[in-house]
Scaffold this motif. Structure first.
Motif, mmCIF file in Angstrom:
data_model
loop_
_atom_site.group_PDB
_atom_site.id
_atom_site.type_symbol
_atom_site.label_atom_id
_atom_site.label_comp_id
_atom_site.label_asym_id
_atom_site.label_seq_id
_atom_site.Cartn_x
_atom_site.Cartn_y
_atom_site.Cartn_z
ATOM 1 N N ASP A 1 -28.154 -22.368 -14.187
ATOM 2 C CA ASP A 1 -29.381 -21.738 -14.686
ATOM 3 C C ASP A 1 -29.044 -20.794 -15.846
ATOM 4 O O ASP A 1 -29.150 -19.579 -15.731
ATOM 5 N N ALA A 2 -28.592 -21.398 -16.962
ATOM 6 C CA ALA A 2 -28.218 -20.641 -18.163
ATOM 7 C C ALA A 2 -27.173 -19.570 -17.853
ATOM 8 O O ALA A 2 -27.286 -18.424 -18.295
ATOM 9 N N SER A 3 -26.139 -19.954 -17.099
ATOM 10 C CA SER A 3 -25.076 -18.996 -16.761
ATOM 11 C C SER A 3 -24.447 -18.434 -18.025
ATOM 12 O O SER A 3 -24.211 -19.156 -19.003
ATOM 13 N N SER A 4 -24.160 -17.137 -17.975
ATOM 14 C CA SER A 4 -23.591 -16.471 -19.152
ATOM 15 C C SER A 4 -22.121 -16.119 -18.961
ATOM 16 O O SER A 4 -21.511 -15.501 -19.843
ATOM 17 N N ASP A 5 -21.529 -16.508 -17.814
ATOM 18 C CA ASP A 5 -20.110 -16.245 -17.580
ATOM 19 C C ASP A 5 -19.334 -17.562 -17.742
ATOM 20 O O ASP A 5 -19.764 -18.448 -18.464
ATOM 21 N N ALA A 6 -18.231 -17.711 -17.042
ATOM 22 C CA ALA A 6 -17.374 -18.893 -17.208
ATOM 23 C C ALA A 6 -17.750 -20.043 -16.275
ATOM 24 O O ALA A 6 -17.011 -21.033 -16.201
ATOM 25 N N THR A 7 -18.869 -19.951 -15.585
ATOM 26 C CA THR A 7 -19.252 -20.987 -14.619
ATOM 27 C C THR A 7 -19.253 -22.375 -15.235
ATOM 28 O O THR A 7 -18.644 -23.315 -14.704
ATOM 29 N N ASP A 8 -19.942 -22.552 -16.352
ATOM 30 C CA ASP A 8 -20.068 -23.872 -16.971
ATOM 31 C C ASP A 8 -18.706 -24.439 -17.360
ATOM 32 O O ASP A 8 -18.415 -25.621 -17.124
ATOM 33 N N ARG A 9 -17.862 -23.629 -17.962
ATOM 34 C CA ARG A 9 -16.539 -24.096 -18.394
ATOM 35 C C ARG A 9 -15.697 -24.526 -17.194
ATOM 36 O O ARG A 9 -15.036 -25.578 -17.228
ATOM 37 N N LEU A 10 -15.751 -23.757 -16.121
ATOM 38 C CA LEU A 10 -14.974 -24.088 -14.925
ATOM 39 C C LEU A 10 -15.433 -25.404 -14.314
ATOM 40 O O LEU A 10 -14.616 -26.194 -13.835
ATOM 41 N N VAL A 11 -16.722 -25.648 -14.339
ATOM 42 C CA VAL A 11 -17.249 -26.906 -13.801
ATOM 43 C C VAL A 11 -16.802 -28.077 -14.658
ATOM 44 O O VAL A 11 -16.354 -29.112 -14.148
ATOM 45 N N ARG A 12 -16.902 -27.931 -15.981
ATOM 46 C CA ARG A 12 -16.504 -29.017 -16.893
ATOM 47 C C ARG A 12 -15.019 -29.351 -16.754
ATOM 48 O O ARG A 12 -14.608 -30.512 -16.874
ATOM 49 N N ASP A 13 -14.198 -28.319 -16.500
ATOM 50 C CA ASP A 13 -12.748 -28.497 -16.466
ATOM 51 C C ASP A 13 -12.193 -28.658 -15.058
ATOM 52 O O ASP A 13 -10.987 -28.533 -14.847
ATOM 53 N N THR B 1 -27.062 -25.314 -7.193
ATOM 54 C CA THR B 1 -27.692 -24.489 -8.217
ATOM 55 C C THR B 1 -26.885 -23.203 -8.374
ATOM 56 O O THR B 1 -26.595 -22.534 -7.372
ATOM 57 N N ALA B 2 -26.518 -22.881 -9.602
ATOM 58 C CA ALA B 2 -25.617 -21.741 -9.811
ATOM 59 C C ALA B 2 -26.072 -20.884 -10.987
ATOM 60 O O ALA B 2 -26.545 -21.393 -12.000
ATOM 61 N N TYR B 3 -25.889 -19.591 -10.809
ATOM 62 C CA TYR B 3 -26.060 -18.659 -11.920
ATOM 63 C C TYR B 3 -24.927 -17.644 -11.852
ATOM 64 O O TYR B 3 -24.801 -16.884 -10.888
ATOM 65 N N ASN B 4 -24.049 -17.667 -12.850
ATOM 66 C CA ASN B 4 -22.919 -16.733 -12.939
ATOM 67 C C ASN B 4 -22.089 -16.701 -11.644
ATOM 68 O O ASN B 4 -21.912 -15.656 -11.025
ATOM 69 N N GLU B 5 -21.577 -17.859 -11.265
ATOM 70 C CA GLU B 5 -20.795 -18.000 -10.029
ATOM 71 C C GLU B 5 -19.325 -18.271 -10.324
ATOM 72 O O GLU B 5 -18.659 -18.981 -9.578
ATOM 73 N N GLU B 6 -18.799 -17.695 -11.401
ATOM 74 C CA GLU B 6 -17.417 -17.960 -11.783
ATOM 75 C C GLU B 6 -16.413 -17.566 -10.694
ATOM 76 O O GLU B 6 -15.335 -18.159 -10.589
ATOM 77 N N LYS B 7 -16.759 -16.602 -9.859
ATOM 78 C CA LYS B 7 -15.826 -16.142 -8.824
ATOM 79 C C LYS B 7 -15.601 -17.189 -7.734
ATOM 80 O O LYS B 7 -14.526 -17.233 -7.140
ATOM 81 N N GLY B 8 -16.608 -18.006 -7.465
ATOM 82 C CA GLY B 8 -16.466 -18.908 -6.326
ATOM 83 C C GLY B 8 -16.765 -20.366 -6.587
ATOM 84 O O GLY B 8 -16.671 -21.183 -5.668
#
Length: 369
Positions: free
Chosen positions: A71-83, A39-46
């Motif tokens: 959880d509706a992340s507003s940073d790059a978390t989703d993109r990093l996971v997809r890629d 479960t992640a929210y705005n975890e682009e750093k790690g």
């Protein structure tokens, strides 16, 4: 006397009972399929380091898939996971910022694995941890297996040292509770559940506490796998640690009240006794401390025993307060470390109780690191 029971006598009693009446857990390597839920929210750093860690675990890769519930992340978390480049990783975005437990419920419903493994984005797993978790499910009465969290301090801070010492005490107690029969809570950093035993948890409640109740409701055990090791960095500032402790305490108090039927010893036996002693009385300890302080102040002029008890209480308060004053400037507090962290956790419980009574529930979270 109640405080002595909570922090000293109860752990001793659990160890004694476990040594006499403990129930062993049978183990065996099993070819179970596993869905790892992060479960992640705005975890682009790690988040990429987390996925790299999970993809490298010592377990058949064809039996493991990973779901990142954003959880509706507003940073790059989703993109990093997809890629991320692995077809074993799936992004499940939850709109509306609904909190960790809601995301876990949604991910559990979407998962295909026989075993669901829940872990945080900031947690690193030892390569053998997944095997260690799954081995315990050879016991048919085991519904949930908790991992062993080990704190790592990168800056050698006083708060980090206090957190490590507290967790060492807590882990010894949990090992005894697991041997006795069942844990009453797990670390949210890492735990595994049989998919057939998973029941949706009220989104307003703290999942890593309530999960053991869901297991007990089905006459299943929650046990500790001491060799299923994971690592978290300690929080280095007292304000961060206080914030985290208050948030966890508010959600745990809410869970105790909402799921209060499990406090019934006639229905839930040892499990209820452990909830009372390990959780409810622990969160009540600042109020017990204040009651004891007031009684000792009143009775001290009449009886040397109460005068001595008052002196001990004041000494602990003074040492803890001094620790608070010095913790930001020193890397070691020596004898002040334990009073400092004891005072910190009790203040957090006190503030959490007050804020709970004001209506706060703290369903959502944000990264502290």
């Amino acid at each position: 006397m109640m405080l002595v029971y909570v922090y000293v006598l109860f752990p001793v009693l659990v160890r004694l009972l476990a040594s006499r009446f403990g129930v062993p857990v049978s183990e065996a390597d099993l070819p179970h399929s596993v869905s790892i839920i992060v479960t992640a929210y705005n975890e682009e750093k790690g988040i990429l380091a987390k996925l790299e860690n999970l993809l490298a675990l010592d377990y058949p890769s064809n039996l493991v898939d990973i779901i990142v519930a954003s959880d509706a992340s507003s940073d790059a978390t989703d993109r990093l996971v997809r890629d991320c480049g692995s077809d074993r990783v799936q992004l499940l975005r939850i709109e509306g910022r609904k909190g960790k437990t809601n995301c876990q419920n949604a991910a559990a419903a979407a998962a295909n694995g026989e075993i669901l493994v829940f872990t945080d984005a900031t947690t690193q797993l030892d390569s053998r941890t997944l095997r260690a978790l799954v081995r315990r499910f050879h016991s048919t009465d085991v519904g949930c297996v908790a991992g062993r969290l080990m704190y790592v301090s990168r800056t050698n801070s006083v708060t980090g040292q206090g957190g490590e010492a507290y967790w060492d005490y807590e882990m010894k107690l949990r090992m005894a509770e697991s041997a006795l029969g069942s844990l009453v809570g797990v670390s949210g950093c890492l735990y595994a559940v049989r998919r057939t035993a998973y029941r949706p948890i009220n989104p307003s409640l703290i999942s890593d506490f309530v999960i053991s109740m869901k297991m007990r409701e089905q006459s299943l055990r929650t046990v500790l796998a001491a060799d299923a090791v994971c690592y978290e960095e300690t929080l280095n500032r007292g304000t961060q640690e206080m914030s985290m402790r208050v948030r966890v305490a508010i959600r745990s108090i809410n869970a105790l009240i909402c799921e209060r039927q499990f406090l019934n010893p006639w229905r839930y036996g040892l499990f209820a006794w452990q909830l009372w002693s390990h959780k409810l009385l622990r969160y009540a300890s600042p109020f017990l401390w204040l009651i004891a302080l007031g009684a000792n102040i009143v009775l001290a002029p009449r009886d040397p025993l109460y005068l001595a008890l008052l002196a001990c209480q004041l000494l602990v308060i003074l040492a803890g307060t001094l620790g608070f004053a010095l913790q930001a400037r020193l890397t070691k507090l020596g004898m002040l470390s334990q009073p400092y962290y004891f005072l910190l956790t009790n203040i957090a419980s006190f503030l959490a109780a007050l804020r709970y009574m004001k209506g706060e529930r703290m369903v959502t979270w944000k990264p502290l690191r």
